[in-house]
Write a protein that holds these residues in place. Sequence first.
Motif, PDB file in Angstrom:
ATOM      1  N   SER A  15       0.842  -1.190   0.000  1.00  0.00           N
ATOM      2  CA  SER A  15       0.000   0.000   0.000  1.00  0.00           C
ATOM      3  C   SER A  15       0.882   1.246   0.000  1.00  0.00           C
ATOM      4  N   THR A  16       0.366   2.300  -0.596  1.00  0.00           N
ATOM      5  CA  THR A  16       1.029   3.605  -0.595  1.00  0.00           C
ATOM      6  C   THR A  16       0.050   4.661  -0.105  1.00  0.00           C
ATOM      7  N   ARG A  17       0.604   5.646   0.581  1.00  0.00           N
ATOM      8  CA  ARG A  17      -0.201   6.760   1.096  1.00  0.00           C
ATOM      9  C   ARG A  17       0.541   8.061   0.814  1.00  0.00           C
ATOM     10  N   SER A  18      -0.194   9.099   0.519  1.00  0.00           N
ATOM     11  CA  SER A  18       0.428  10.405   0.316  1.00  0.00           C
ATOM     12  C   SER A  18      -0.529  11.510   0.725  1.00  0.00           C
ATOM     13  N   VAL A  19       0.053  12.579   1.253  1.00  0.00           N
ATOM     14  CA  VAL A  19      -0.696  13.776   1.622  1.00  0.00           C
ATOM     15  C   VAL A  19       0.117  14.983   1.167  1.00  0.00           C
ATOM     16  N   THR A  20      -0.545  15.915   0.490  1.00  0.00           N
ATOM     17  CA  THR A  20       0.120  17.122   0.015  1.00  0.00           C
ATOM     18  C   THR A  20      -0.640  18.347   0.495  1.00  0.00           C
ATOM     19  N   LEU A  21       0.087  19.280   1.098  1.00  0.00           N
ATOM     20  CA  LEU A  21      -0.448  20.576   1.494  1.00  0.00           C
ATOM     21  C   LEU A  21       0.232  21.641   0.646  1.00  0.00           C
ATOM     22  N   SER A  22      -0.545  22.574   0.119  1.00  0.00           N
ATOM     23  CA  SER A  22       0.028  23.608  -0.741  1.00  0.00           C
ATOM     24  C   SER A  22      -0.614  24.955  -0.454  1.00  0.00           C
ATOM     25  N   ALA A  23       0.150  25.997  -0.730  1.00  0.00           N
ATOM     26  CA  ALA A  23      -0.333  27.367  -0.578  1.00  0.00           C
ATOM     27  C   ALA A  23       0.464  28.245  -1.529  1.00  0.00           C
ATOM     28  N   GLY A  24      -0.146  29.327  -1.941  1.00  0.00           N
ATOM     29  CA  GLY A  24       0.548  30.234  -2.839  1.00  0.00           C
ATOM     30  C   GLY A  24      -0.255  31.485  -3.059  1.00  0.00           C
ATOM     31  N   SER A  25       0.213  32.309  -3.973  1.00  0.00           N
ATOM     32  CA  SER A  25      -0.484  33.559  -4.245  1.00  0.00           C
ATOM     33  C   SER A  25      -0.152  34.033  -5.654  1.00  0.00           C
ATOM     34  N   ASN A  26      -1.140  34.683  -6.268  1.00  0.00           N
ATOM     35  CA  ASN A  26      -0.976  35.243  -7.606  1.00  0.00           C
ATOM     36  C   ASN A  26      -0.911  36.763  -7.539  1.00  0.00           C
ATOM     37  N   TYR A  27      -0.033  37.344  -8.357  1.00  0.00           N
ATOM     38  CA  TYR A  27       0.092  38.790  -8.491  1.00  0.00           C
ATOM     39  C   TYR A  27      -0.046  39.150  -9.963  1.00  0.00           C
ATOM     40  N   GLU A  28       0.065  40.409 -10.267  1.00  0.00           N
ATOM     41  CA  GLU A  28      -0.151  40.853 -11.645  1.00  0.00           C
ATOM     42  C   GLU A  28       0.890  40.271 -12.594  1.00  0.00           C
ATOM     43  N   THR A  29       2.145  40.235 -12.185  1.00  0.00           N
ATOM     44  CA  THR A  29       3.205  39.782 -13.086  1.00  0.00           C
ATOM     45  C   THR A  29       3.996  38.602 -12.522  1.00  0.00           C
ATOM     46  N   TRP A  30       3.578  38.037 -11.407  1.00  0.00           N
ATOM     47  CA  TRP A  30       4.318  36.895 -10.870  1.00  0.00           C
ATOM     48  C   TRP A  30       3.433  36.123  -9.903  1.00  0.00           C
ATOM     49  N   ASN A  31       3.872  34.911  -9.560  1.00  0.00           N
ATOM     50  CA  ASN A  31       3.178  34.095  -8.572  1.00  0.00           C
ATOM     51  C   ASN A  31       4.180  33.164  -7.897  1.00  0.00           C
ATOM     52  N   TRP A  32       3.759  32.618  -6.777  1.00  0.00           N
ATOM     53  CA  TRP A  32       4.592  31.653  -6.058  1.00  0.00           C
ATOM     54  C   TRP A  32       3.717  30.541  -5.510  1.00  0.00           C
ATOM     55  N   ASN A  33       4.361  29.383  -5.253  1.00  0.00           N
ATOM     56  CA  ASN A  33       3.636  28.227  -4.748  1.00  0.00           C
ATOM     57  C   ASN A  33       4.560  27.420  -3.836  1.00  0.00           C
ATOM     58  N   LEU A  34       4.070  27.091  -2.653  1.00  0.00           N
ATOM     59  CA  LEU A  34       4.814  26.301  -1.672  1.00  0.00           C
ATOM     60  C   LEU A  34       4.024  25.037  -1.369  1.00  0.00           C
ATOM     61  N   SER A  35       4.701  23.885  -1.375  1.00  0.00           N
ATOM     62  CA  SER A  35       4.003  22.630  -1.125  1.00  0.00           C
ATOM     63  C   SER A  35       4.879  21.693  -0.303  1.00  0.00           C
ATOM     64  N   HIS A  36       4.212  20.804   0.412  1.00  0.00           N
ATOM     65  CA  HIS A  36       4.915  19.761   1.173  1.00  0.00           C
ATOM     66  C   HIS A  36       4.134  18.453   1.013  1.00  0.00           C
ATOM     67  N   THR A  37       4.865  17.381   0.685  1.00  0.00           N
ATOM     68  CA  THR A  37       4.258  16.083   0.446  1.00  0.00           C
ATOM     69  C   THR A  37       4.907  15.030   1.328  1.00  0.00           C
ATOM     70  N   ILE A  38       4.078  14.223   1.959  1.00  0.00           N
ATOM     71  CA  ILE A  38       4.544  13.050   2.707  1.00  0.00           C
ATOM     72  C   ILE A  38       4.057  11.821   1.961  1.00  0.00           C
ATOM     73  N   TYR A  39       4.994  10.970   1.568  1.00  0.00           N
ATOM     74  CA  TYR A  39       4.672   9.774   0.792  1.00  0.00           C
ATOM     75  C   TYR A  39       5.258   8.562   1.502  1.00  0.00           C
ATOM     76  N   SER A  40       4.453   7.514   1.662  1.00  0.00           N
ATOM     77  CA  SER A  40       4.933   6.310   2.338  1.00  0.00           C
ATOM     78  C   SER A  40       4.542   5.072   1.537  1.00  0.00           C
ATOM     79  N   PHE A  41       5.409   4.062   1.601  1.00  0.00           N
ATOM     80  CA  PHE A  41       5.167   2.780   0.955  1.00  0.00           C
ATOM     81  C   PHE A  41       5.357   1.681   1.993  1.00  0.00           C
TER      82      PHE A  41
END
Length: 319
Positions: free
Chosen positions: A149-175
């Motif tokens: 079995s495999t399990r995964s959880v991903t949390l992400s957050a970010g923001s959009n602007y007029e000429t740029w954007n950013w995105n931060l994420s963290h993933t935990i994956y187990s087998f």
Amino acid sequence: DFDAETADAYSVLASLEPLRGATLDGSVFTWTVGVQRDKVDTFFSSLANPYLEPDRETTSVFTDFLWDEFSAQLRVDHQVNNVDDLDYLPTDRNINVYFNGNYTPYIEPLEDGSLPWYGQPFFGVSASFYEIDRIDASQDFPNDDANNSTRSVTLSAGSNYETWNWNLSHTIYSFEDHVDLSSDTRNNSTGLSAYVLVEDWLSLQPSVQWDNFEDLDTGDDNQSLLLNLGANVTVIPETLDATLYYSLNHRMGDGDTPDTNSLNGEVVWTLRQADVNRLGVAVALTGHIQDTNDDFDNPEKDLQYQAFTSLRLSLPVAY
């Protein structure tokens, strides 16, 4: 002479909205529930759909929810292979559960029409569970087993602007291997990426990712740092464009795994723009350089490079 072989496939989907037009806190929401049934025989193939995966019998239930600034999807699949029930093939049961949720709050623009300093934020969470269980071994290999079995959880957050954007994420994956054929593992991955429109002719895509991989059976622990920088350059609008992509993969921890640096690039010179029923012609020069840095003698060269030229033709057709 061989007798003709026949195989079948079908797919049936049904969905409904049990509360169509209903409101929640003054806003209309959409709630959909459904069920899907797919069956593809073991040796089925189709010229009309060559990418259709054969040998599977799948029953799925799903639900989608959309309300104002929030959306969520949940899906559960039950799949069995060896559809033709052949003795020389094993029969496995796969269970897949997937959830995805997103929240994008409404942000009131400032008086000048611009966004606040924190931009237009967005948040997301996704989770999945996948399990495979061998319910019937093949006659040729009766002792072969598969149960993991495999399990995964991903949390992400970010923001959009007029000429740029950013995105931060963290993933935990187990087998987890329930029959001890391979090691149980866990991986933590954190990534930060951005898109920046510097000028009309230049955009940048930087990213950084940190991975921590653990072998829970042996106790080995490995880390890797991945740095990427992409650039899109318009030298002459609609005529000459260039793309560059640099990647650094630095590995640490147990074992001796080489580090790599690579640079990919492409220059495209458009000789003739494609249009409806008008042939487009372009010449492209593509290159790749990779440098491998390790602590042991390598019979292969540490520096590898490739270069290609190609002629690209495109013809949008309309009647």
